[in-house]
Scaffold this active site. Structure first.
Site, PDB file in Angstrom:
ATOM      1  CE  LYS A   1     -11.076  33.107  -4.087  1.00 35.11           C
ATOM      2  NZ  LYS A   1      -9.947  32.193  -3.860  1.00 35.11           N
TER       3      LYS A   1
ATOM      4  CG  ASP B   1      -9.215  36.454  -4.357  1.00 32.57           C
ATOM      5  OD1 ASP B   1      -8.697  36.176  -5.454  1.00 32.57           O
ATOM      6  OD2 ASP B   1      -9.053  35.776  -3.334  1.00 32.57           O
TER       7      ASP B   1
END
Length: 317
Positions: A17, A151
């Site tokens: 990401k 995350d």
């Protein structure tokens, strides 16, 4: 006679990401920081192949197909590894878990601010769920993912999302227009706790009161929805960037070079040291990545958003 054991391999890929926006609040009494972030899953994937084993227990190895130069990089292969932890959680949730061997193909930089370890954990959750026929819903898997790290739920979800709290309170954002980026990888890592501690030190020395972040800039989400890189380039924010640059001053030069060679804007991704350069389109991204590569940088053109963790093969051996 007992039933003959048949090994099975489930292979899953999960994306790294980029934090398009990352606002960081003050240090909390519990040692964490509240954040308001926009996560974008990009087309750089980790892969985990989970193979059932007749012997009980969890083993982990790194695939020789990994594209990272892992010389001198210490990746734990025991219970300190996030993928190992994910498999252990899934074994507890499953009625008939076998032993499992996890082979991880590393492509997302280690300690690079892109959530590579989190992607490994997300991929492992999905792979072991399929391998052991646990039948958990995505929502249940996301709940387990949150136990592993802030995350991990996003790598499971993918796409674009707003993260609040410590990044674990995720809300999908309806932003599907492609954005093109060039990632510039460093040959070293930055410890996320070190970056946060450095930010706290910088703020303490300035004596400025930092408010708790409560939401993200709506202009960022509008630009992502419209596929408008020009507007997005003007509103990129990363509160951790100055701390990362304090620890690794050369990052400022990399951002400057990228912008001088055509990037609309550049920023440190998450806690760094990976640099994310926003490009006008896919052609511009390819040209910029090639030029930076010729100049000796490790650069790659990627795009986002992309889907989260997905099964790519399921094979009975």
């Amino acid at each position: 006679m007992g039933e003959r054991f048949h090994a099975r391999t489930v292979r899953v890929k999960a994306p790294g990401k980029v934090n398009v926006s990352l606002s960081v609040g003050p240090l909390r009494p519990d040692g964490y920081h509240s954040v308001a972030s926009v996560y974008l899953a990009v087309s750089l994937y980790e892969e985990v192949a989970a193979t059932s084993t007749e012997a009980p227990g969890i083993t982990v190895s790194i695939s020789p197909d990994s594209t990272l130069d892992l010389d001198g990089v210490d990746i734990p292969l025991d219970q300190r590894n996030l993928a190992y932890k994910a498999a252990a959680i899934m074994a507890e949730m499953s009625e008939k878990p076998t032993g499992v061997h996890l082979e991880i193909t590393k492509r997302v930089p280690v300690a690079g601010g892109m959530g590579g370890g989190s992607a490994d954990a997300a991929a492992t959750l999905l792979a072991c769920d399929a391998l052991w026929n646990s039948g958990l819903s995505r929502e249940e898997l996301a709940h387990l993912a949150a136990e592993l790290g802030a995350d991990v739920p996003f790598s499971l979800l993918g796409g674009t999302a707003v993260g609040l709290g410590v990044g674990d309170k995720l809300s999908p954002a309806l932003a599907k227009a492609q954005m093109d980026w060039v990632l510039v990888f460093a040959d070293y890592g930055l410890s996320t706790p070190d970056v946060f501690r450095t930010l706290d030190g910088l703020r303490d020395s300035e004596g400025v009161e930092i408010p708790e972040p409560v939401d993200v800039d709506p202009t960022i989400l509008q630009a992502l929805r419209k596929g408008d890189p020009e507007t997005l380039s003007r509103v990129l924010i990363n509160d951790l960037q100055r701390a990362s640059i304090t620890l690794a001053p050369q990052l400022r030069d990399t951002i400057g070079l990228g912008e001088a060679r055509g990037a609309l804007a550049g920023m440190v991704s998450g806690s760094g040291p990976t640099i994310a350069l926003l490009a006008r389109d896919s052609v511009s991204a390819s040209v910029l990545a090639e030029e930076l590569t010729h100049r000796g940088h490790n650069a790659l053109a990627v795009h986002g958003p992309v889907p989260g963790a997905r099964i790519i093969s399921d094979t009975l051996l």
